[in-house]
Design a protein around this motif. Structure first.
Motif, PDB file in Angstrom:
ATOM      1  N   GLY A 217       0.731  -1.267  -0.193  1.00  0.00           N
ATOM      2  CA  GLY A 217       0.109  -0.186   0.096  1.00  0.00           C
ATOM      3  C   GLY A 217       1.035   1.164  -0.219  1.00  0.00           C
ATOM      4  O   GLY A 217       0.441   2.244  -0.663  1.00  0.00           O
ATOM      5  N   TYR A 360     -12.928  -2.112   3.864  1.00  0.00           N
ATOM      6  CA  TYR A 360     -12.652  -2.138   2.389  1.00  0.00           C
ATOM      7  C   TYR A 360     -13.731  -2.466   1.653  1.00  0.00           C
ATOM      8  O   TYR A 360     -13.753  -2.069   0.249  1.00  0.00           O
ATOM      9  CB  TYR A 360     -11.514  -3.269   2.354  1.00  0.00           C
ATOM     10  CG  TYR A 360     -10.318  -2.662   2.416  1.00  0.00           C
ATOM     11  CD1 TYR A 360      -9.966  -1.302   3.278  1.00  0.00           C
ATOM     12  CD2 TYR A 360      -9.078  -3.288   2.065  1.00  0.00           C
ATOM     13  CE1 TYR A 360      -8.728  -0.970   3.207  1.00  0.00           C
ATOM     14  CE2 TYR A 360      -7.735  -2.543   1.846  1.00  0.00           C
ATOM     15  CZ  TYR A 360      -7.712  -1.641   2.688  1.00  0.00           C
ATOM     16  OH  TYR A 360      -6.467  -1.012   2.996  1.00  0.00           O
ATOM     17  N   THR A 506      -5.945   4.297   2.939  1.00  0.00           N
ATOM     18  CA  THR A 506      -5.870   2.659   3.280  1.00  0.00           C
ATOM     19  C   THR A 506      -6.000   2.417   4.647  1.00  0.00           C
ATOM     20  O   THR A 506      -6.117   3.167   5.522  1.00  0.00           O
ATOM     21  CB  THR A 506      -4.702   2.099   2.747  1.00  0.00           C
ATOM     22  OG1 THR A 506      -3.564   2.221   3.575  1.00  0.00           O
ATOM     23  CG2 THR A 506      -4.377   2.420   1.280  1.00  0.00           C
TER      24      THR A 506
END
Length: 571
Positions: A217, A360, A506
């Protein structure tokens, strides 16, 4: 004429009655009336009195009545927000405000500046000492002032080895935090160090989830920020940069792919060796978050490089977990067997082992625009509100206990235990309140960290929040998440807040833009949907009617054959 007098008299009586109620419950105490009984004011109770539904309010039955007439999905603190018409009546009368309201209803600008500086200093104290005493190792031991890598003498020490892969973890994880703090010079230096020194060709067995959120990420985020002219951080172009961070991300993702092999459900193994694939003694159990929180990073990578492989395997894992949810409650458990699909852990909650799965689903929809992701999130959100939420409707007002989310049995919704863990704190991030209360919370956290975790060369981990015993370890997420979020909380003028472009974070706190190119699948040009002129069933796209492996452009066997070829080429 007599009936007119009667009507006027009734109206006057009604006005006097309303005034009496106003004085008793609202202004009386602040005007100096010394009533022998202490009254507490509640706007909802006053409304009930005015409606004439009840002469007195002696119980909290009115609150239950409110619950019964609302959609369970609406029982959330997100309703008490900047856009909500509800407002405590006492906020209009400074003298009548209680201590809680006075303390948390505002946050001075001067204090924001002070807290922002403290968060910045906290980051640099940790980062500078990592670079001085620990780099190129993965983490800093802030008490001993030395570096830490994998525990090669004890491979079963997964607390360390799941995270540390001998790839300069802390430096990689902190890349975009340097940009958030406005330090372009150090960001460039850090990027060059990663390009020149980091390799994933290591005999390290790491957790797929941790390698994905911390390493993959961050590499993707830093690459996008370096190459996207619309980013908000000014001119940060790096001379002679040739997509090296993206190549590193691709290399790592390929090394994680063996986790998806030889699993009958499509749910990945929890760990892989970066050189040899899945260890022969690997367990068949994984947590919901670990297997179901790969889609953001894998999906972005697929769309950046035009290779559907990574999104395909990540999405298949999410769907496999989704199909295992309870038919009765709509909830998922926290630990599953990847071969049998049986739930080993039947606890359903919002904390460790489950948190980022929900996160997510929503963020994948925001990034990729896949309606299926939103349908899943909406359905599980309703199940969470119906079965996990306890307490009163409003966060800071009303009768009953303050609201919280409990751990329940996934099959019947019954409470399984009486504890919750700190990772549940992510959930309010999905409900965005604009309440200054959370600035005070952030200040308390910041000051507590400074007071209780700061040591000679960084910030240590607390073993116990009561006795304050410390572990000689500064985890990489302290720089990538903790310091970043605390800084942004108090930096209202940060480019991220002011940018016309939109971003998400994220689950490790890495900055990712909401970009139209992430809603495009270049592989669909090679594998077009069938029967484009035929009307599809409701809520189903043309592509959803053809086999998934064809839709994503690559049969499963080809995925693994190509992956094996790539691994051989790297050896």
């Amino acid at each position: 004429m007599q009936w007119r007098s009667i009507v006027v008299g009734l109206l006057v009586l009604r006005v006097l009655l309303n005034c009496a109620v106003w004085l008793v419950f609202g202004l009386g105490p602040s005007w100096g009336f010394d009533f022998p009984i202490k009254f507490t004011f509640n706007l909802h109770k006053i409304q009930l009195l005015q409606d004439g539904d009840r002469a007195t309010v002696k119980t909290n039955a009115w609150l239950q009545h409110m619950y019964d007439n609302r959609n369970p999905q609406a029982k959330t603190c997100s309703k008490i927000s900047g856009n909500s018409p509800k407002k405590s009546y006492l906020s209009f009368f400074q003298e009548g405000r209680d201590d809680y309201d006075r303390k948390y209803s505002s946050f001075p600008d001067a204090l924001k500046v002070k807290m922002r500086g403290m968060a910045r200093d906290m980051f640099y104290f940790g980062y500078d000492n990592y670079m001085k005493f620990a780099f190129p190792e993965d983490e800093l031991n802030p008490i001993a002032c030395e570096g830490r890598g994998p525990d090669v003498l004890n491979p079963s020490n997964i607390n360390i080895n799941d995270v540390l892969g001998n790839y300069s973890l802390t430096l990689i994880d902190a890349l975009d935090t340097l940009l958030v703090l406005g330090n372009v010079t150090e960001f460039h230096r850090a990027v060059k160090l990663v390009i020149d020194t980091v390799s994933f060709d290591k005999d390290s067995t790491v957790q797929v989830f941790e390698a994905n959120i911390r390493i993959l990420g961050s590499l993707i985020s830093a690459h996008i920020l370096l190459t996207d002219p619309r980013h908000p951080f000014g001119d940060i172009a790096l001379k002679d940069y040739d997509n090296e961070l993206l190549h590193l991300a691709h290399d790592l993702a390929v090394r994680l792919l063996p986790a998806f092999e030889n699993t009958s459900t499509g749910i990945p193994y929890p760990r892989v060796n970066l050189k040899r694939g899945v260890p022969p003694d690997s367990i068949n159990e994984t947590c919901t978050a670990g297997a179901g929180s790969l889609l953001v990073e894998f999906g972005i990578l697929s769309r950046l490089i035009g290779d559907s492989t990574f999104e395909w395997v990540a999405r298949r894992a999410v769907k496999a977990l989704w199909n295992l949810r309870s038919n009765e409650t709509g909830l998922l458990g926290n630990v599953v067997n990847i071969q049998t699909g049986q739930w080993v852990g039947k606890q359903s909650g919002l904390g460790a082992g489950m948190d980022s799965f929900y996160e997510y689903l929503l963020k994948s929809y925001i990034l990729f625009g896949e309606k299926e992701d939103y349908r899943m999130f909406s359905a599980v959100y309703e199940s969470i509100q119906s079965h996990l939420r306890r307490g009163r409707e409003a966060c800071n007002e009303g009768d009953g206990d303050p609201p919280l989310y409990v751990n329940v049995n996934m099959f019947n919704g019954q409470i399984m235990n009486t504890w919750i863990d700190s990772l549940q704190a992510f959930f309010p991030g999905l409900q965005a309140t604009k309440n200054p209360f959370y600035l005070h919370v952030g200040m308390d956290i910041l000051e507590s960290l400074e007071k209780n975790t700061k040591v000679r060369c960084g910030y240590a981990t607390l073993h116990h929040v009561v006795d304050k015993s410390k572990e000689d370890r500064m985890e990489s997420f302290f720089l990538s998440e903790t310091c970043k979020y605390l800084y942004l909380l108090f930096d209202e003028d940060n480019p991220l807040h002011k940018s016309e472009s939109k971003y998400i974070f994220t689950t490790e706190g890495h900055v990712v833009p909401i970009d139209q190119r992430f809603r495009e699948k270049s592989w669909e040009d090679q594998f077009p949907c069938e029967e484009p002129n035929k009307e599809p069933p409701a809520n189903i796209s043309n592509c959803e009617r053809i086999p998934e492996e064809r839709r994503y452009g690559l049969p499963l066997k080809s995925i693994y054959m190509r992956q094996i070829d790539h691994m051989v080429g790297l050896s």
